[in-house]
Scaffold this active site. Structure first.
Site, PDB file in Angstrom:
ATOM      1  N   ASP A  28      -0.659   3.928   4.294  1.00  0.00           N
ATOM      2  CA  ASP A  28       0.642   4.173   4.934  1.00  0.00           C
ATOM      3  C   ASP A  28       1.435   2.869   5.099  1.00  0.00           C
ATOM      4  O   ASP A  28       0.855   1.794   5.230  1.00  0.00           O
ATOM      5  CB  ASP A  28       0.386   4.815   6.303  1.00  0.00           C
ATOM      6  N   GLY A  29       2.745   3.012   5.096  1.00  0.00           N
ATOM      7  CA  GLY A  29       3.614   1.872   5.401  1.00  0.00           C
ATOM      8  C   GLY A  29       4.365   1.316   4.207  1.00  0.00           C
ATOM      9  O   GLY A  29       5.031   0.269   4.326  1.00  0.00           O
ATOM     10  N   ASN A  30       4.295   2.000   3.078  1.00  0.00           N
ATOM     11  CA  ASN A  30       5.012   1.502   1.886  1.00  0.00           C
ATOM     12  C   ASN A  30       6.516   1.425   2.144  1.00  0.00           C
ATOM     13  O   ASN A  30       7.180   0.459   1.756  1.00  0.00           O
ATOM     14  CB  ASN A  30       4.792   2.431   0.691  1.00  0.00           C
ATOM     15  N   GLY A  31       7.049   2.474   2.787  1.00  0.00           N
ATOM     16  CA  GLY A  31       8.490   2.545   3.039  1.00  0.00           C
ATOM     17  C   GLY A  31       8.943   1.427   3.967  1.00  0.00           C
ATOM     18  O   GLY A  31       9.942   0.745   3.702  1.00  0.00           O
ATOM     19  N   ARG A  32       8.189   1.216   5.044  1.00  0.00           N
ATOM     20  CA  ARG A  32       8.573   0.167   6.006  1.00  0.00           C
ATOM     21  C   ARG A  32       8.411  -1.225   5.398  1.00  0.00           C
ATOM     22  O   ARG A  32       9.188  -2.132   5.668  1.00  0.00           O
ATOM     23  CB  ARG A  32       7.737   0.302   7.291  1.00  0.00           C
ATOM     24  N   HIS A  45       6.295   1.759  -2.786  1.00  0.00           N
ATOM     25  CA  HIS A  45       5.232   2.562  -3.412  1.00  0.00           C
ATOM     26  C   HIS A  45       4.647   1.818  -4.622  1.00  0.00           C
ATOM     27  O   HIS A  45       3.441   1.862  -4.868  1.00  0.00           O
ATOM     28  CB  HIS A  45       5.767   3.928  -3.831  1.00  0.00           C
ATOM     29  N   SER A  73       0.584  13.988   0.202  1.00  0.00           N
ATOM     30  CA  SER A  73       0.138  15.099   1.038  1.00  0.00           C
ATOM     31  C   SER A  73       0.952  16.352   0.725  1.00  0.00           C
ATOM     32  O   SER A  73       2.075  16.259   0.193  1.00  0.00           O
ATOM     33  CB  SER A  73       0.280  14.745   2.515  1.00  0.00           C
ATOM     34  N   ASN A  76       4.305  16.037   1.915  1.00  0.00           N
ATOM     35  CA  ASN A  76       5.219  15.043   1.316  1.00  0.00           C
ATOM     36  C   ASN A  76       6.311  15.687   0.449  1.00  0.00           C
ATOM     37  O   ASN A  76       7.302  15.039   0.097  1.00  0.00           O
ATOM     38  CB  ASN A  76       4.467  14.002   0.478  1.00  0.00           C
ATOM     39  N   ARG A 196      -6.634   3.721   8.354  1.00  0.00           N
ATOM     40  CA  ARG A 196      -5.205   4.018   8.208  1.00  0.00           C
ATOM     41  C   ARG A 196      -4.416   2.730   8.449  1.00  0.00           C
ATOM     42  O   ARG A 196      -4.586   2.066   9.479  1.00  0.00           O
ATOM     43  CB  ARG A 196      -4.733   5.093   9.188  1.00  0.00           C
ATOM     44  N   SER A 204      -3.014  13.007  10.149  1.00  0.00           N
ATOM     45  CA  SER A 204      -2.011  13.643   9.289  1.00  0.00           C
ATOM     46  C   SER A 204      -2.603  14.621   8.262  1.00  0.00           C
ATOM     47  O   SER A 204      -2.306  14.524   7.068  1.00  0.00           O
ATOM     48  CB  SER A 204      -1.187  12.569   8.558  1.00  0.00           C
TER      49      SER A 204
END
Ligand code: FPP
Length: 248
Positions: A28-32, A45, A73, A76, A196, A204
């Protein structure tokens, strides 16, 4: 370069004789990560795919038998269509680019999730990757793609209900073992540890049945920054946990 060449002290950072047999990761956290650099989300990504490459190689170098990663997911699909399409394309690209190296490193790819809604090109890439790595036995890379934990539980319940309805299964024979076999996450053992990244503290819909006794480790690092040293530190933290499985 092998993990032990890259990080010569790797063997002193973790106990190589007490590694988990199955690591599961919510990447998690690719976008941020991208946002913090004023980059489009897809660049996050893409950077995430590079980390996946490194962590798969490290897992195989360490001799950890199974790595399950949450790549897409069932929920998604609700993201903007461009991002959904981008992630699909990234999977096809990843499988095409990595295949040779995975075969060389003895990594077998399996997939977890539904094929429903995936394009022919995505399904074909998955089938090719699965077939070409079928003989490998060092490490299994189990890619959760279009996966939802509750959906898979409901699916397993339906399968058993059909068997009961057909008179092929006695309801009294349904126990934890049979249910787990029916869920069948590619006949793999339950994860010993779930990692995570990115400072979110939830599962999630990731392997809700299989993680009943998994150790959970959360790190603030965004996935594209989660390098081999972070991985080794996380594995060392896992090794400090006292796993009692409900006993004393
Ligand atoms: C979560 O970050 C990440 C995903 C939804 C996708 C994970 C995919 C990769 C790491 C790339 C590897 C994937 C393939 C297809 C091989 P996020 O987008 O939710 O990040 P955010 O919470 O910071 O927005």
């Amino acid at each position: 370069m092998n993990l032990f060449e890259k990080i010569p002290e790797a063997g002193s950072l973790v106990d190589l004789d007490a590694l988990p047999k199955h690591v599961a990761i919510i990447m998690d956290g690719n976008g941020r990560w991208a946002k913090a650099r004023s980059l489009p989300r897809m660049m996050g990504h893409r950077a995430g795919v590079e980390r996946l490459h490194d962590i798969v190689a490290a897992t195989s170098d360490l001799g950890i038998p199974v790595l399950t990663v949450y790549a897409f997911s069932a929920e998604n699909w609700s993201r903007p269509i461009d991002e959904v399409g981008g992630l699909m394309k990234l999977l096809v690209e990843y499988l095409g680019k990595e295949l040779e190296g995975l075969v060389k490193n003895g990594v077998r790819i399996t997939f977890l999730g539904s094929m429903k809604g995936l394009s022919d090109a995505v399904v074909a890439a998955m089938e090719k990757a699965g077939n070409s790595t079928e003989m490998n036995s060092k490490t299994v890379l189990n890619l959760a793609f279009n996966y939802g934990g509750r959906q898979s539980i409901a699916q397993a319940a339906k399968k058993l209900a059909v068997l009961v309805g057909e008179g092929k299964l006695d309801p009294n024979a349904i126990d934890e073992t049979l249910f787990a076999q029916t869920l069948n996450i590619n006949s793999l053992p339950d994860p010993d540890v779930v990692i995570r990244t990115s400072g979110e503290y939830r599962l999630s819909n990731f392997l809700p049945y299989e993680t009943a006794y998994s150790e959970l480790i959360f790190t603030n690092t965004y996935w594209p920054d989660f390098d081999e040293r972070c991985y080794l530190r996380t594995l060392a933290e896992y090794q400090k946990r006292d796993r009692r499985f409900g006993g004393l």
